[in-house]
Write a protein that holds these residues in place. Structure first.
Motif, mmCIF file in Angstrom:
data_model
loop_
_atom_site.group_PDB
_atom_site.id
_atom_site.type_symbol
_atom_site.label_atom_id
_atom_site.label_comp_id
_atom_site.label_asym_id
_atom_site.label_seq_id
_atom_site.Cartn_x
_atom_site.Cartn_y
_atom_site.Cartn_z
ATOM 1 N N UNK A 300 0.829 -1.203 0.000
ATOM 2 C CA UNK A 300 0.000 0.000 0.000
ATOM 3 C C UNK A 300 0.864 1.254 0.000
ATOM 4 N N UNK A 301 1.900 1.267 0.843
ATOM 5 C CA UNK A 301 2.790 2.421 0.887
ATOM 6 C C UNK A 301 3.505 2.648 -0.433
ATOM 7 N N UNK A 302 3.918 1.570 -1.082
ATOM 8 C CA UNK A 302 4.630 1.691 -2.355
ATOM 9 C C UNK A 302 3.725 2.179 -3.479
ATOM 10 N N UNK A 303 2.411 2.024 -3.332
ATOM 11 C CA UNK A 303 1.493 2.523 -4.363
ATOM 12 C C UNK A 303 1.675 4.019 -4.590
ATOM 13 N N UNK A 304 1.913 4.759 -3.508
ATOM 14 C CA UNK A 304 1.965 6.215 -3.584
ATOM 15 C C UNK A 304 3.335 6.743 -3.982
ATOM 16 N N UNK A 305 4.351 5.894 -3.931
ATOM 17 C CA UNK A 305 5.721 6.371 -4.129
ATOM 18 C C UNK A 305 6.013 6.903 -5.530
ATOM 19 N N UNK A 306 5.662 6.180 -6.615
ATOM 20 C CA UNK A 306 5.977 6.715 -7.950
ATOM 21 C C UNK A 306 5.347 8.076 -8.212
ATOM 22 N N UNK A 307 4.086 8.234 -7.827
ATOM 23 C CA UNK A 307 3.418 9.505 -8.038
ATOM 24 C C UNK A 307 4.041 10.618 -7.230
ATOM 25 N N UNK A 354 -4.879 -4.146 -10.389
ATOM 26 C CA UNK A 354 -3.543 -4.526 -9.915
ATOM 27 C C UNK A 354 -2.854 -3.340 -9.245
ATOM 28 N N UNK A 355 -1.771 -3.638 -8.523
ATOM 29 C CA UNK A 355 -1.028 -2.575 -7.852
ATOM 30 C C UNK A 355 -0.388 -1.628 -8.864
ATOM 31 N N UNK A 356 0.067 -2.152 -9.993
ATOM 32 C CA UNK A 356 0.682 -1.292 -11.016
ATOM 33 C C UNK A 356 -0.352 -0.346 -11.634
ATOM 34 N N UNK A 357 -1.584 -0.829 -11.815
ATOM 35 C CA UNK A 357 -2.641 0.036 -12.349
ATOM 36 C C UNK A 357 -2.983 1.157 -11.361
ATOM 37 N N UNK A 360 -0.215 3.747 -11.324
ATOM 38 C CA UNK A 360 -0.295 4.596 -12.513
ATOM 39 C C UNK A 360 -1.341 5.692 -12.328
ATOM 40 N N UNK A 361 -2.510 5.311 -11.800
ATOM 41 C CA UNK A 361 -3.562 6.304 -11.573
ATOM 42 C C UNK A 361 -3.145 7.330 -10.512
ATOM 43 N N UNK A 362 -2.425 6.887 -9.499
ATOM 44 C CA UNK A 362 -2.001 7.790 -8.435
ATOM 45 C C UNK A 362 -0.962 8.801 -8.916
ATOM 46 N N UNK A 363 -0.310 8.527 -10.023
ATOM 47 C CA UNK A 363 0.600 9.516 -10.614
ATOM 48 C C UNK A 363 -0.185 10.746 -11.061
ATOM 49 N N UNK A 364 -1.377 10.539 -11.626
ATOM 50 C CA UNK A 364 -2.209 11.673 -12.056
ATOM 51 C C UNK A 364 -2.651 12.499 -10.846
#
Length: 515
Positions: A300-307, A354-357, A360-364
């Protein structure tokens, strides 16, 4: 001051500000663990976030006064000590309301770490290099929220949630010791003005009671409960009295007269909405990921990291574009559009995402918020005389915090209502004559019979499985509705930009501090 001491002080104040900002987001991925460990509902546990935000809102307007009255060095070091001690107490909390109480006091201590840190940064750089100071501090501002959820996820999964507070202790001690030896009073001291205690009391009472009504109203059946009715009356009276009082006195804690500027008023509304989007999306996404999609805290934490990393570059880009003369309105429209796209797409996800999807959305989302941060502040102060710019920036930043705390409360109420409605709708399809229900029910019964259960027990367990799916599906649908609601709110307020007067060619320096 020697070059080495100067660099150490710069590192110290940036670290203190980052520490404060980490704590605004580090708890988000641990809410489910806190809720289970302390025996509290998710709605009650969300107070861990909102109490911190409310404390920030209360302390920000009086930070300037306290700095002048107590001395910047004493107030700053004292705030670090309060923040650090309360971090220890939060980790040792025995129940949810004890945690919320120390979290609130921690927020009062943290209020100085961001605003005073930037003032020190600007003093340490010559005027011609203030842009460098602003850039360094701006990156630091984004580092905290960037690593907060990721750090919180790793700590929660591999250790336990109290350690998300304990990690502040060595950092806080190091910052306090460093400031004791390195921090000095400002060269030019402001005159001490009379503090507006009446305004502070009315603001605190109004925000605190209103927040309680928003948080607890749904759970307590709104005005069927006596204290909800009483708190509603207190909130209305306090906030109306606050506005009238602040417009009457000469030295208000919040100078509402600056709202005569139409540009500032519009920017404040947009900033309030931005705060709703910023805080609710960071609150809802970990809940959906962990409770409904079964992601681990680390995942969950890593979801926000790229964005969040991308947002750092967007922040620098927006500052560069403003310096080159691009209208902040253009950047604000772009930021709103990106966040609306994020909300719309999040409103369409399902259990197969998926976590990658999601990343990707959290980047926006991150790009949208990053593009709004600096331009909204620039727009807010663009129509103000120089003497009113600090107050305008403080008011605008306060609106962001208010939007965040109110937004989380509203989302909790909205999702509770929508969950109940979706549950009723889903249950209406659970009937012996419904082909889909019959097929699924018979399939579960047959599977359970293969596992050795007799027919009666198998039917009971099959119904329990279907009930679990109904609860999970109705919760998911309610959060999807909430994402769409926030997106619609962004869309509804965007036309306000049409009312903004064309700003002057010469733009004021971007103000990122809270006072």
């Amino acid at each position: 001051m020697s070059q080495l001491k100067r660099q150490l002080l710069i590192l110290t104040v940036i670290a203190a500000a980052v520490m404060e900002l980490i704590d605004t987001s580090i708890v988000n991925v641990a809410l489910s663990h806190m809720s289970g460990n302390l025996g509290a509902t998710l709605e009650d546990t969300s107070w861990v976030i909102t109490s911190y935000a409310i404390a920030n809102v209360i302390i920000i307007p009086i930070t300037s006064f306290l700095t002048t009255k107590l001395g910047r060095r004493n107030y700053y070091i004292g705030s670090i000590i309060v923040f650090t001690v309360c971090s220890f107490m939060c980790g040792n909390a025995g129940n949810i309301w004890e945690l919320v109480t120390f979290r609130f006091i921690q927020g009062l201590g943290g209020g100085a770490l961001l605003s005073v840190s930037q003032a020190v940064m600007f003093e340490l750089f010559p005027e011609e290099k203030r842009g460098v100071a602003s850039a360094l501090f701006g990156i630091g501002v984004f580092v905290g929220p960037t690593i907060g959820p990721t750090l919180g996820g790793v700590i929660t999964e591999n250790y336990s949630w109290p350690w998300i507070f304990y990690i502040n202790i060595p950092l806080g001690i190091a910052a306090a010791v460093s400031c004791y030896f390195l921090l000095t009073e400002p060269k030019v001291k402001a005159a001490v003005s009379k503090v507006d205690w009446t305004g502070i009391f009315l603001l605190s009472a109004g925000i605190g009671t209103l927040q309680t009504v928003l948080e607890r109203g749904q759970t307590e059946d709104w005005f069927a409960t006596g204290y909800i009715t009483a708190f509603t009356v207190i909130a209305i009276i306090s906030l109306v009295a606050f506005v009238l009082w602040e417009l009457k006195i000469n030295n208000p804690v919040v100078n509402l007269r600056v709202l005569k500027s139409r540009t500032l008023s519009i920017a404040a509304v947009l900033t309030f909405v931005t705060g709703i989007g910023l805080f609710t999306s960071v609150f809802m996404t970990p809940v959906v990921a962990q409770r409904l999609l079964n992601f681990t805290p680390t995942e969950t934490g890593l979801l926000l990291l790229p964005g969040a990393i991308t947002a750092i570059f967007a922040l620098m880009l927006s500052g560069t574009l403003l310096q080159k003369g691009l209208s902040p309105i253009v950047i604000i429209i772009t930021g709103f559009a990106l966040f609306m796209y994020f909300s719309w797409r999040m409103g369409q996800i399902n259990f197969e995402v998926s976590s990658s999807q999601l990343s990707f959305l959290l980047i926006f989302r991150a790009l949208g918020i990053a593009l709004l941060t600096v331009p909204l502040t620039a727009l807010a102060v663009s129509g103000l005389p120089a003497k009113d710019m600090p107050q305008g920036a403080a008011l605008n930043n306060m609106m962001r915090q208010l939007g965040g705390s109110f937004g989380i409360s509203i989302v909790n109420t909205y999702t509770a209502r929508r969950t109940a409605l979706h549950r009723v709708d889903l249950i209406s399809h659970i009937a012996p004559g419904d082909p889909s229900f019959t097929q699924r029910f018979n399939g579960y019964v047959a599977y359970l019979q293969q596992k050795g259960f007799d027919i009666s027990i198998a039917k009971q367990k099959a119904m329990a499985l279907i009930e679990t799916q109904v609860v999970k599906q109705s919760s998911m649908l309610s959060y999807l509705d909430a994402y769409m609601l926030i997106g619609l709110l962004f869309a509804a307020t965007l036309p306000l930009l049409l009312l903004v007067k064309k700003p002057a060619q010469k733009r004021p320096a971007v103000v990122l501090s809270d006072h």
